[in-house]
Design a protein around this motif. Structure first.
Motif, mmCIF file in Angstrom:
data_model
loop_
_atom_site.group_PDB
_atom_site.id
_atom_site.type_symbol
_atom_site.label_atom_id
_atom_site.label_comp_id
_atom_site.label_asym_id
_atom_site.label_seq_id
_atom_site.Cartn_x
_atom_site.Cartn_y
_atom_site.Cartn_z
ATOM 1 N N SER A 397 0.841 -1.193 0.000
ATOM 2 C CA SER A 397 0.000 0.000 0.000
ATOM 3 C C SER A 397 0.875 1.241 0.000
ATOM 4 C CB SER A 397 -0.912 -0.001 1.228
ATOM 5 O OG SER A 397 -0.137 0.143 2.413
ATOM 6 N N GLU A 398 0.280 2.359 -0.345
ATOM 7 C CA GLU A 398 0.999 3.618 -0.285
ATOM 8 C C GLU A 398 1.266 3.975 1.177
ATOM 9 O OE1 GLU A 398 2.251 5.465 -2.635
ATOM 10 O OE2 GLU A 398 1.580 4.117 -4.241
ATOM 11 N N PRO A 399 2.490 4.420 1.512
ATOM 12 C CA PRO A 399 2.757 4.818 2.898
ATOM 13 C C PRO A 399 1.786 5.902 3.347
ATOM 14 C CG PRO A 399 4.799 4.666 1.643
ATOM 15 C CD PRO A 399 3.684 4.551 0.649
ATOM 16 N N GLU A 400 1.185 5.697 4.502
ATOM 17 C CA GLU A 400 0.204 6.639 5.036
ATOM 18 C C GLU A 400 0.737 7.250 6.320
ATOM 19 O OE1 GLU A 400 -4.438 6.766 6.654
ATOM 20 O OE2 GLU A 400 -3.465 4.877 6.134
ATOM 21 N N ALA A 401 0.721 8.567 6.376
ATOM 22 C CA ALA A 401 1.144 9.276 7.575
ATOM 23 C C ALA A 401 -0.019 9.329 8.562
ATOM 24 C CB ALA A 401 1.623 10.678 7.228
ATOM 25 N N LEU A 402 0.217 8.862 9.757
ATOM 26 C CA LEU A 402 -0.818 8.888 10.798
ATOM 27 C C LEU A 402 -0.147 8.917 12.157
ATOM 28 C CD1 LEU A 402 -0.845 5.721 11.964
ATOM 29 C CD2 LEU A 402 -2.062 5.336 9.840
ATOM 30 N N THR A 403 -0.940 9.097 13.179
ATOM 31 C CA THR A 403 -0.458 9.058 14.563
ATOM 32 C C THR A 403 -0.635 7.644 15.101
ATOM 33 O OG1 THR A 403 -1.033 11.380 14.923
ATOM 34 C CG2 THR A 403 -0.750 9.996 16.869
ATOM 35 N N LEU A 404 0.461 7.079 15.592
ATOM 36 C CA LEU A 404 0.369 5.711 16.118
ATOM 37 C C LEU A 404 -0.621 5.681 17.268
ATOM 38 C CD1 LEU A 404 1.491 2.817 15.933
ATOM 39 C CD2 LEU A 404 3.144 3.461 17.688
ATOM 40 N N PRO A 405 -1.714 4.932 17.153
ATOM 41 C CA PRO A 405 -2.749 4.959 18.197
ATOM 42 C C PRO A 405 -2.204 4.475 19.535
ATOM 43 C CG PRO A 405 -3.542 3.896 16.197
ATOM 44 C CD PRO A 405 -2.072 4.041 16.046
ATOM 45 N N GLY A 406 -2.642 5.111 20.589
ATOM 46 C CA GLY A 406 -2.245 4.729 21.935
ATOM 47 C C GLY A 406 -3.238 5.257 22.947
ATOM 48 N N ARG A 407 -3.122 4.794 24.141
ATOM 49 C CA ARG A 407 -4.049 5.223 25.194
ATOM 50 C C ARG A 407 -3.776 6.667 25.574
ATOM 51 N NH1 ARG A 407 -6.039 2.064 30.546
ATOM 52 N NH2 ARG A 407 -7.056 3.816 31.565
ATOM 53 N N ARG A 408 -4.860 7.394 25.841
ATOM 54 C CA ARG A 408 -4.763 8.770 26.311
ATOM 55 C C ARG A 408 -5.055 8.822 27.801
ATOM 56 N NH1 ARG A 408 -8.259 12.730 22.750
ATOM 57 N NH2 ARG A 408 -7.173 14.175 24.149
ATOM 58 N N PHE A 409 -4.313 9.666 28.507
ATOM 59 C CA PHE A 409 -4.479 9.820 29.948
ATOM 60 C C PHE A 409 -5.057 11.205 30.225
ATOM 61 C CE2 PHE A 409 -1.619 6.350 29.555
ATOM 62 C CZ PHE A 409 -1.776 5.579 30.697
ATOM 63 N N PHE A 410 -6.097 11.249 31.063
ATOM 64 C CA PHE A 410 -6.781 12.501 31.357
ATOM 65 C C PHE A 410 -6.407 13.057 32.733
ATOM 66 C CE2 PHE A 410 -9.433 10.036 28.457
ATOM 67 C CZ PHE A 410 -9.511 10.923 27.391
ATOM 68 N N ASP A 411 -5.899 12.230 33.622
ATOM 69 C CA ASP A 411 -5.411 12.738 34.891
ATOM 70 C C ASP A 411 -4.139 13.550 34.635
ATOM 71 O OD1 ASP A 411 -5.496 12.238 38.079
ATOM 72 O OD2 ASP A 411 -3.417 12.257 37.372
ATOM 73 N N PRO A 412 -4.013 14.768 35.159
ATOM 74 C CA PRO A 412 -2.862 15.624 34.819
ATOM 75 C C PRO A 412 -1.522 15.000 35.188
ATOM 76 C CG PRO A 412 -4.613 16.909 35.850
ATOM 77 C CD PRO A 412 -5.009 15.480 35.996
ATOM 78 N N VAL A 413 -1.407 14.447 36.392
ATOM 79 C CA VAL A 413 -0.132 13.862 36.799
ATOM 80 C C VAL A 413 0.150 12.603 35.985
ATOM 81 C CG1 VAL A 413 1.195 12.964 38.737
ATOM 82 C CG2 VAL A 413 -0.426 14.824 39.099
ATOM 83 N N ALA A 414 -0.876 11.788 35.737
ATOM 84 C CA ALA A 414 -0.681 10.585 34.929
ATOM 85 C C ALA A 414 -0.246 10.951 33.518
ATOM 86 C CB ALA A 414 -1.965 9.762 34.899
ATOM 87 N N ALA A 415 -0.858 12.011 32.944
ATOM 88 C CA ALA A 415 -0.453 12.445 31.606
ATOM 89 C C ALA A 415 0.989 12.936 31.598
ATOM 90 C CB ALA A 415 -1.398 13.543 31.118
ATOM 91 N N ALA A 416 1.413 13.645 32.661
ATOM 92 C CA ALA A 416 2.798 14.102 32.743
ATOM 93 C C ALA A 416 3.763 12.927 32.855
ATOM 94 C CB ALA A 416 2.957 15.047 33.936
ATOM 95 N N LEU A 417 3.377 11.900 33.630
ATOM 96 C CA LEU A 417 4.219 10.707 33.747
ATOM 97 C C LEU A 417 4.408 10.022 32.393
ATOM 98 C CD1 LEU A 417 3.030 9.100 37.089
ATOM 99 C CD2 LEU A 417 5.363 9.740 36.526
ATOM 100 N N ILE A 418 3.328 9.909 31.640
ATOM 101 C CA ILE A 418 3.411 9.250 30.336
ATOM 102 C C ILE A 418 4.269 10.078 29.378
ATOM 103 C CG2 ILE A 418 2.056 8.548 28.334
ATOM 104 C CD1 ILE A 418 1.909 6.674 30.751
ATOM 105 N N GLU A 419 4.159 11.379 29.457
ATOM 106 C CA GLU A 419 4.975 12.241 28.591
ATOM 107 C C GLU A 419 6.464 12.071 28.908
ATOM 108 O OE1 GLU A 419 5.442 16.977 27.403
ATOM 109 O OE2 GLU A 419 3.912 16.323 28.820
ATOM 110 N N GLN A 420 6.807 12.024 30.202
ATOM 111 C CA GLN A 420 8.210 11.844 30.576
ATOM 112 C C GLN A 420 8.679 10.421 30.302
ATOM 113 O OE1 GLN A 420 9.864 14.583 31.118
ATOM 114 N NE2 GLN A 420 7.832 15.534 30.864
ATOM 115 N N ARG A 421 7.789 9.463 30.397
ATOM 116 C CA ARG A 421 8.157 8.090 30.013
ATOM 117 C C ARG A 421 8.558 8.037 28.553
ATOM 118 N NH1 ARG A 421 5.430 4.178 27.264
ATOM 119 N NH2 ARG A 421 6.009 2.015 27.718
ATOM 120 N N GLN A 422 7.810 8.732 27.711
ATOM 121 C CA GLN A 422 8.146 8.755 26.293
ATOM 122 C C GLN A 422 9.470 9.476 26.052
ATOM 123 O OE1 GLN A 422 5.557 10.865 23.367
ATOM 124 N NE2 GLN A 422 5.107 8.775 22.695
#
Length: 847
Positions: A397-422
């Motif tokens: 297939s033709e290469p398609e640009a997209l965002t790799l799906p993943g879980r989203r975190f809505f708790d502020p501290v949990a979202a910050a932890l996931i960002e720093q993990r990445q």
């Protein structure tokens, strides 16, 4: 004087037939033992001819096999002639005499050695011989012993017999005569040469084989890759092959070979030249390469599970497929932790799930997977799909640009932890920056953390990351371990502790509101709504148990202070909220949620007659809940004591320094105090005693745990056993003054308690369902109000089951699609056991 008659003549006349048959049997024995190689070779050769092996190989192989078998037969004749000896008459007499009582033949032929002049002795001897001659009438021919196991220790004769048995079942004596045409002067030579041919299409085309001798048309359509087999009989050179469909360079010598095998790779001509030959024009049907393309919107669940739809086509059917994700570095936001170059990582390769049943020539399916733990989750990637057909041709297939799906975190501290993990997984050189961010979060943690244990886990993680970064010891294994610890902590904060139903309900409502504010997808909102429904059900059940405990007489409370509401009323309100959210009327949905929360806060569950008592299962669940709550309080107190000790160290005057682990004296706790001295020691001892009391209470509850004998009950017992071990470890750590270790053990104990309560609830539900099925209508009551084990109304007639649907509305199709997606996902996971994948395949065939 007349001559004396020889008595042996009468004896051998009596034994004439038994003796002759015995001697004939001895001849058969010696023939079998001497000539078993000869008849084994003959039987083996006959079996090969009956199976028609001579028709499947080149004539040279037939002549070679005949020469080998002929030489073997000559050797067998020589071997048998050397070993065979004709049995003598005396040997036959001895064998026959040995089978009779007292050897009467030998006794009848003997003469008196001594005492011949004594009349009495002579009389006795004659009486003895008369008695022995009378026994000769009992003589019977001795059966021959045809066993040759001693002569054939390897049992080669059975190989020949087995081959002959197969030939009798699957062969024919008629096929033996085909070998005569391979020799000079055979019948086939007299009649002229002959040939046979077949065309076998590739198996993936599912087309039948074609017998070329029956094809009288001048043209043949053959799929690409079809195998053509030709066999020629008779004089070598009388027939030859001419073809240009295989692309091979056919020399005159090769064209006259009696066995021809080649594939159709292009259109052309095929001819058998010679007597009885034929000519065909072959039109090759090309095998097109498969194609695949992305099709449809990508759906991502709240847990991060993605469904990526695609379509694939092929003229004969797709066999396998692969999806490949490559990081789109040019599209990545290169700020903050991604400003430096990323560490090299392999592309993501995921097998595409193929339809188990139906036609694979043109189908649509979905790649189901959860990429939330991958370092590229929620980052730009390029997706390429590849499929392969039965011929090995591939389509991309033709290469398609997209965002790799993943879980989203809505708790502020949990979202910050996931960002720093990445950031840590992007490049481990970001470790120092991540430590600074974590320290900023921990500066004033009171408003950020719901549980003190979560704050301690982040503090411990920060310290560990800082030490590893400082000494350059952040290896791949430790990097992955830290990333997993960040994920677990963020997931715990996002999901919440949920130690009772009210907290779970409030948490579910907060997460739903946060998701609506942050523009979550419809799929995420739908799953959060389902979580809110489940939390509401748990809250109502606990309210029911609490009212039964506080009001055992079942008396009605003041209706002005409580709002009575049935289960159906709450479900209707939840349906209304979900409908408002699906219509995009978020403000109205939030207002309806607020009203629902107010009603739940003031709700009273109505109890039927006799509903005030508690079952043993409810008592066990309530006892475990109390133990869990007390364990949580004890863990919080331990954490506060640890923080007090750390603040005591932080209040030292400048220049005094702060002792590290290497400076702590033996017996000192984490707080820098000796647990055996002063206030700190008394507090640690008090916490240890409370921990021991909690462990004793848990052991008492384990003795009377309901649900025994069920699988869920066994899992509950195992979980509570782990909780007991963790409590024991926490008690020892408290007595040693190691508060950090004690808190870790207490966290493990609480997790095991929660797991045990979940398993116990499942066991109680199974028992309740079994009791409901066994009781039937024996409980009395209105038959129209009773339900069958599937939850359906039984109807006024009392019959089991009705035509009522188990689910109604659009949720039926959504739920069915979710189940099919999960089945396809699991059937494509190669790490699952083969038995499980076969079972999933059978399910997909049915639906």
């Amino acid at each position: 004087m007349a001559p004396t008659r020889d008595p042996s003549t009468d004896i051998f006349r009596t034994l004439r037939w038994p003796l002759a048959l015995t001697r004939l049997g001895m001849v058969a024995e010696r023939l079998a033992r001497a000539f078993w190689p000869l008849w084994s070779i003959v039987i083996f050769a006959l079996a090969l001819l009956m199976l028609g092996v001579q028709d499947e190989v080149a004539v040279e192989w037939v002549w070679a096999a005949g020469a080998v078998l002929g030489a073997g037969a000559l050797w067998a004749v020589w071997y048998g002639a050397r070993r065979f000896r004709w049995p003598s008459r005396a040997a036959a007499v001895l064998r026959l005499d040995a089978t009779l009582r007292g050897n009467p033949i030998q006794a009848s032929l003997d003469t008196q050695a001594i005492g011949g002049g004594d009349a009495a002795s002579t009389a006795v001897w004659r009486a003895h011989q008369t008695r022995m001659r009378a026994r000769l009438a009992e003589a019977r021919a001795v059966e021959p012993d045809l066993r040759v196991s001693r002569n054939d220790p390897l049992a080669l004769r059975y190989v020949a017999l087995l081959t002959l048995s197969v030939a009798i079942l699957f062969g024919s004596l008629v096929r033996v005569q085909s070998v005569t045409g391979m020799g000079a002067g055979g019948p086939d030579l007299a009649q002229g040469p002959a040939w046979e041919g077949w065309m076998q299409p590739p198996a993936y085309t599912r087309l039948p084989s074609v017998y070329l001798n029956d094809i009288t048309a001048a043209s043949i359509e053959a799929p690409e890759g079809a195998e053509i087999t030709l066999r020629m009989y008779g004089e070598v050179g009388a027939l030859s092959i001419r073809e240009n469909v295989s692309g091979r360079d056919l020399t005159p010598e090769a064209a006259q070979e009696t066995a021809q095998d080649f594939a159709v790779l292009k259109s052309g001509e095929l001819a058998v030249d010679g007597p009885g030959g034929r000519l065909w024009q072959i039109a090759m049907i090309p095998d097109a390469a498969p194609s695949v393309a992305r099709d449809g919107e990508i759906e991502v669940s709240y847990e991060g599970e993605a469904q990526i739809p695609y379509t694939a086509t092929d003229d004969h059917g797709v066999v396998t497929g692969t999806a490949r994700f490559v990081l789109d570095l040019e599209a990545v936001d290169r700020r903050y932790g991604r400003s430096i170059a990323p560490e090299q990582r392999k592309m993501i390769e995921v097998p595409l799930a193929m339809p188990v049943s139906g036609n694979r020539a043109d189908f649509s399916n979905a790649l189901v997977g959860n990429f939330s733990l991958h370092p590229w989750a929620n980052l730009p990637v390029k997706l390429t799909l590849e499929v392969e057909d039965g011929r090995g041709q591939k389509g991309l297939s033709e290469p398609e640009a997209l965002t790799l799906p993943g879980r989203r975190f809505f708790d502020p501290v949990a979202a910050a932890l996931i960002e720093q993990r990445q950031s840590l997984l992007w490049n481990r050189e970001n470790a120092e920056m991540i430590v600074q961010i974590f320290k900023a979060i921990l500066n004033e943690p009171e408003d950020l953390f719901r549980k003190d244990v979560e704050q301690l886990r982040l503090r411990t993680l920060t310290t560990r990351l800082e030490l590893l970064a400082k000494y350059g010891a952040l290896t791949d294994e430790k990097q992955d371990a830290l990333a997993q610890a960040m994920w677990d902590l963020a997931l715990s904060m996002e999901e919440g502790d949920l130690q009772d139903a009210l907290e779970r309900l409030q948490r579910a409502r907060e997460r739903l509101e946060e998701a609506m504010k942050n523009g979550a997808s419809d799929q995420e909102i739908a799953e959060l709504m389902q979580e809110l429904r489940e939390a509401t059900d748990d809250y109502m059940r606990q309210l029911s148990r609490q009212q039964a405990q506080d009001n055992p007489e079942g008396q009605q409370m003041d209706p002005q202070n409580m709002i009575q509401m049935s289960q159906d009323d709450i479900q209707r309100m939840m349906d209304k909220i979900q409908e408002l959210m699906e219509q995009g009327r978020m403000a109205e949905a939030q207002e309806a949620m607020r009203q629902l929360q107010e009603m739940l806060d003031n709700m009273q569950m109505t109890q039927g007659p006799g509903g005030g008592g508690q079952s043993p299962g409810e008592q066990a669940m309530e006892g475990l809940a109390d133990t869990l709550r007390e364990q949580q309080e004890l863990s919080d107190e331990s954490f506060r004591d640890l923080n007090d000790g750390q603040r005591g160290q932080g209040d030292r005057q400048p220049g005094q320094g702060q002792p590290g682990p290497q400076d702590r004296q033996p017996g000192q706790g984490q707080g820098g105090r000796d647990p055996g001295q002063g206030e700190g020691g008394d507090l640690a001892g008090d916490l240890a005693e409370r921990q021991r009391a909690l462990r004793d209470e848990l052991n008492r509850q384990r003795q009377a745990l309901p649900g025994q004998g069920t699988e869920a009950g066994e899992r509950a017992a195992e979980a509570l056993e782990r909780a007991d071990g963790a409590m024991d470890g926490a008690e020892r750590a408290l007595r040693d003054g190691d508060l950090a270790e004690a808190i870790d053990r207490q966290s493990s104990a609480m997790e095991a308690l929660r797991e045990g309560m979940r398993n116990l609830g499942e066991a109680l539900a199974e028992q309740q369902q079994q009791r409901t099925g066994e009781q039937g209508f024996a409980q009395g009551g209105d038959p129209a109000q009773q339900r069958d084990p599937l939850g359906r109304n039984s109807g006024n007639t009392g019959r089991v089951g009705t035509d009522e649907g188990l689910l109604q509305g659009q949720d039926v199709y959504r739920r069915a699609e979710e189940l099919l997606g999960e089945l396809r996902k699991r059937s494509g996971e190669l790490d699952r056991p083969e038995e499980e994948r076969n079972y999933l395949d059978r399910l997909l065939e049915r639906f």
